[in-house]
Structure formats: C-alpha cells, structure tokens
Design an enzyme around this catalytic site. Structure first.
Site, short mmCIF file in Angstrom:
data_model
loop_
_atom_site.label_atom_id
_atom_site.label_comp_id
_atom_site.label_asym_id
_atom_site.label_seq_id
_atom_site.Cartn_x
_atom_site.Cartn_y
_atom_site.Cartn_z
N LYS A 125 37.65 24.17 28.58
CA LYS A 125 38.60 25.24 28.93
C LYS A 125 39.84 25.05 28.08
O LYS A 125 40.15 23.93 27.66
CB LYS A 125 38.99 25.16 30.42
CG LYS A 125 39.46 26.48 30.98
CD LYS A 125 38.28 27.36 31.34
CE LYS A 125 38.71 28.69 31.93
NZ LYS A 125 37.54 29.38 32.54
P1 NAD Z 1 43.02 38.87 34.35
O1 NAD Z 1 44.14 38.32 33.55
O2 NAD Z 1 42.24 40.00 33.81
O3 NAD Z 1 43.56 39.28 35.80
C1 NAD Z 1 44.21 38.36 36.61
C2 NAD Z 1 44.67 39.06 37.87
O4 NAD Z 1 45.23 38.07 38.74
C3 NAD Z 1 45.75 40.10 37.65
O5 NAD Z 1 45.49 41.21 38.46
C4 NAD Z 1 47.02 39.41 38.10
O6 NAD Z 1 48.00 40.29 38.56
C5 NAD Z 1 46.49 38.56 39.23
N1 NAD Z 1 47.36 37.44 39.57
C6 NAD Z 1 47.96 36.56 38.73
N2 NAD Z 1 48.70 35.70 39.42
C7 NAD Z 1 48.59 36.04 40.72
C8 NAD Z 1 49.13 35.53 41.91
N3 NAD Z 1 49.95 34.47 41.87
N4 NAD Z 1 48.80 36.13 43.08
C9 NAD Z 1 47.97 37.19 43.10
N5 NAD Z 1 47.42 37.72 42.00
C10 NAD Z 1 47.74 37.15 40.82
O7 NAD Z 1 42.08 37.60 34.65
P2 NAD Z 1 40.52 37.58 34.95
O8 NAD Z 1 39.80 37.42 33.67
O9 NAD Z 1 40.16 38.69 35.87
O10 NAD Z 1 40.39 36.19 35.72
C11 NAD Z 1 40.66 36.07 37.13
C12 NAD Z 1 40.00 34.83 37.66
O11 NAD Z 1 38.59 34.90 37.38
C13 NAD Z 1 40.47 33.52 37.04
O12 NAD Z 1 40.40 32.50 38.00
C14 NAD Z 1 39.43 33.25 35.96
O13 NAD Z 1 39.34 31.88 35.63
C15 NAD Z 1 38.19 33.74 36.68
N6 NAD Z 1 37.07 34.06 35.81
C16 NAD Z 1 37.19 34.99 34.81
C17 NAD Z 1 36.10 35.29 34.01
C18 NAD Z 1 36.13 36.35 32.95
O14 NAD Z 1 35.07 36.65 32.37
N7 NAD Z 1 37.26 36.96 32.67
C19 NAD Z 1 34.88 34.61 34.21
C20 NAD Z 1 34.79 33.68 35.23
C21 NAD Z 1 35.89 33.42 36.03
#
Ligand code: NAD
Length: 439
Positions: A125
C-alpha cells in the site's frame, strides 16, 4: 533561489467535525486479526513472525512546485508487506491523515485479500499525506509524477503494482504509468503499462474497473442474502463515504430494489426514510464536493447517522469508524465492509454480541483488486475484455471466495473475518512450507 521551505510540509488539518478520531491503532488491529486466525490454523511461528511486519517500508520526502511558484515538501509512503504469493499489489491513498501505521495495516490486509481471492499477488500500500481537495489539477499531476519518480524502481509491472484508493483515481494512475514509462528507458514502453492498474480504458485500463469494488461488494451481499433467505428488494441501507466504493455500491444495490436511507461523508450526513436517489446524490457530490446540503434529505449528525435503523450498513470511508462509541448505536442486520479496516476490535465484539453479521473487508471490497488483476492480465496479453466478461469473471471469483468463507466458518466454528484470514494464511503457509524460508 529555490524557495523551498521545510515548514511548508503538508500537515494534517484538524479532523472534520463530523468524523471521530481513530479509536485504535489500525496496525495493531490488523496484527490482532492475523494472530487470531494464526491460532486457528496453527500457523508456523516463523511465518507468523514474518507476516507480523512488512518486508519493506519506504518513506520519501519530495518537493513539488505549487501554482504560485512556491515549493512544498510532501511525505509519501510505499509499504511492501509480502511478495511470497506474487508481486506486491495495493493502492495509493492521498489523504491528510495518511501515516505509517495506517499504510502498514492496509498493506498487510492486501496480502490477506489477494491470498483469500487466490490472485497471484502479494500485498502493498502507498500514500501521500496531503489533502487532494486543496490542490489544482496541475498541482495534483506534479505531486503524482514527483512521487512516482521518488518511488523509482521500487515499483514495476512484475515487482510492485499500485492502484487507486482514497483520494486517487484513474487519472492519477495514468500519470503514474506515464511517469514510470518515461523514466524506465525501455524501447517497448507499452510492456510497462501494467506498472499500475485502475487506469482509464483509453490508457490501458480494464472495462469495469471503475465500479468493480462496488459491484464486488454487491455480489457478496447477494451471496449473504441467498444464504440467509433475505430479500434485497425493499431492504434499507446506509453508506458512510460516497466516493468510488460507496457511490457505486449504492447505485448497484438500488437497482435490486434496495433503498438508500442515510449517507455520511467528510462534509456531513443526510437521511431520507423515503429513499435517497443514488445517481442524483452522485451528481450533487461531484458538483458540490460532498453530501452536505443535498436537498433530497434532512441534515443529521454523526450520532443520528449511526443510529438510523437499516438492514445493511456499508462503511466505505476511513478505517476504525465502527468502534466502542458507534457500534452500540447501530441498528442493522449486516455490516458490509467497503472500506479497509472500518471496524476496530471493540466494534467487532459489540456487533457480534448484538448478532450483527459482518462481511469483512478482505472479502467484501476485493472486487477492486480482482479486476485490477484482470487489467494486469489484459496488459500482459495485449487484450481487451468486454465489460460483461469482466463482470462475469468477477462474480464467479466473489462467489467462490464467499463459499470458502462460509465453509471455513462452519468447519472451524469461527467468525467470517477469521474464516477469510484462515484461508489466506493456509495458502501462504503451504507456499512457505514448499519453498522454505530463505536462506
Ligand atoms: P474515495 O476517495 O473515492 O471516497 C472516499 C469517501 O470517504 C468520500 O466520500 C469522503 O468524503 C469520505 N470520507 C473521507 N473521510 C471521511 C470521514 N472522516 N468520515 C466520513 N466520510 C469520510 O475513496 P474510495 O476509493 O471510495 O475508498 C473508500 C474506502 O474503500 C477506503 O477505505 C479504501 O481503502 C477502500 N477501498 C477502495 C477500493 C477502490 O477500488 N477504490 C478498493 C478496495 C477498498
């Protein structure tokens, strides 16, 4: 003279009012989850020791020119947890709260996720500690290119393959790819496209990658619904985090008749018991930057958000959100972990005591890395699969992993998370036993 001022290094702003401070050390939580499963599989103590820390921890400080001509120093991380099962693999996060223990935990979970999904990758990561919302597109491009340059040969299509995570997207990946290609000095540059996944389809990405994590999440919910005889049509759900994972999951789940009733992100929380329209909310968030002020719902606070009765709760934002403070408030049947590590050890215990089922992160959000693997394969073979093909293959892999979890849960009498870790650790242990521990 270069106006580089060390004091201008990006620092984490105060946590937004709507978010609670992390309740536990996220890396310790990842370790405890691993140790719990290690006992169940009677993991060789040497392998347990190896997996308890990442193999490599790289921290880089790099300067970037801002639009106003000043220079700012950024701190970036790339943590390589394990490559026993294949090249290191894992996302890159841009967020002001990125820190070493967080990236270590996320890297360890990637090792477990890939081993669970039977994808030939290890775990890694990365992250850069800054708020991407505070920077122009030009600054984001320079930050990304300079970070990629600083990583140098520590990434590569057969060595360590980054992907999008919070705060990054397909554009970030294309900049990373282009920078890597142009630094590598090889004539066949296209052979290097697989250095990152999650690229846009025009630049070598896979069709279906953009919504793969949300879709994979919904496939696991469907498996759970089939197992328990639950009807998703008319079911209610709440989503924390309305970014890539949360918004796509909401859109796809609502197509099955499920009703989105509450959403929280970094700007605030909203609720509408009649149903929030997922696509309209997405458009609003894209325009305004967050869910706060969305006209199709009432404004609620964090406590109300967690207390809203729903069938399914989907954390899809930061880690350690479901904890001793929030878990007692929750009134749901199922938690589906879109985020990595959203539940700390207290939160998990409280949910278990209250009979709430958890579909753990390393299963529920594995759709992203699974389609990243498809993208990597397509790049190697110079192929372009159809979206239908990608989705069908993803569905089969999610179903297989769910079935494995279910079997091990029943055979070993453990919870879902431990069952997933048991499968991952058993596969890793088998490889170590055949290959031995070098030298
Ligand atoms: P993103 O940046 O597209 O969206 C993140 C979201 O989280 C936003 O809506 C933001 O406003 C919100 N957020 C941030 N801080 C916050 C807080 N303190 N309280 C409430 N909401 C908050 O990110 P993403 O790609 O959707 O990733 C979200 C989660 O999913 C992360 O934990 C990431 O590791 C996990 N994830 C993502 C992927 C991927 O393919 N993008 C794959 C597996 C896991």
């Amino acid at each position: 003279m270069l106006a580089l001022n060390g004091n201008r290094q990006e620092t984490a702003p105060m946590a937004p009012k709507e978010s609670a401070a992390p309740a536990a050390n996220v890396f310790e939580v990842a370790q405890q989850q691993l140790y719990r499963a290690a006992e169940v599989v009677q993991l060789d103590p040497a392998i347990r020791t190896i997996l308890s820390q990442p193999k490599n921890e790289l921290i880089v400080n790099f300067p970037v020119r801002m639009d106003d001509g000043s220079y700012r120093l950024f701190k970036g991380y790339r943590i390589q947890h394990s490559n026993i099962m294949g090249p290191y693999k894992g996302g890159v996060r841009y967020h002001p709260h990125v820190h070493l223990d967080e990236v270590k935990a996320l890297a360890a979970w990637m090792t477990m996720k890939c081993a669970l999904m039977e994808i030939p990758f290890g775990g890694a990561k990365g992250g850069v500690k800054f708020d991407p919302r505070q920077h122009s597109r030009d600054e984001l491009e320079r930050i990304t290119r300079r970070f990629t340059h600083a990583l140098g040969s520590n990434i590569g299509p057969n060595y360590d393959i980054p992907a999008p995570d919070m705060g990054t997207n397909s554009q970030t990946m294309v900049w990373m790819m282009d920078t890597y290609m142009n630094s590598a000095g090889q004539t066949d540059k296209n052979a290097l496209r697989g250095v990152v996944t999650g690229k846009s389809p025009t630049s070598g990405g896979s069709l279906g990658r953009e919504h793969a994590t949300g879709l994979g999440l919904v496939y696991t919910i469907q498996e759970w619904a089939a197992e328990t005889g639950f009807n998703l049509d008319g079911a209610t759900f709440a989503v924390q985090g309305y970014g890539n994972v949360g918004a796509h999951a909401a859109r796809i789940l609502s197509r099955m008749g499920a009703v989105l009733v509450a959403v929280q992100d970094h700007t605030g929380a909203i609720r509408n018991t009649e149903g929030v329209h997922p696509q309209r909310l997405s458009k609003y968030v894209q325009t305004v930057g967050g869910v706060a002020g969305y006209p199709g719902g009432e404004i609620i606070d964090r406590r109300d958000f967690f207390s809203t009765p729903v069938d399914i709760f989907i954390p899809a934002a930061m880690e350690m959100q479901i904890n001793a403070d929030t878990a007692p408030l929750m009134r749901c049947k199922l938690v589906v972990e879109g985020a990595n590590g959203p539940t700390d050890l207290d939160g998990e215990r409280i949910l278990a005591d209250r009979g709430v089922t958890v579909l753990p992160d390393i299963l529920a959000n594995a759709g992203g890395v699974t389609v990243s693997y498809f993208e990597w394969l397509q790049n190697r073979r110079a192929e372009q699969w159809t979206e239908e093909d990608v989705e069908l293959r993803l569905e089969r892999m999610m179903q297989r992993a769910y079935a494995t979890m279910r079997r091990l849960r029943e055979e070993r009498g453990v919870d879902n998370r431990t069952a997933c870790h048991v499968h991952a650790l058993s596969r890793i242990q088998a490889v170590y036993h055949e290959r031995g521990i070098f030298p």
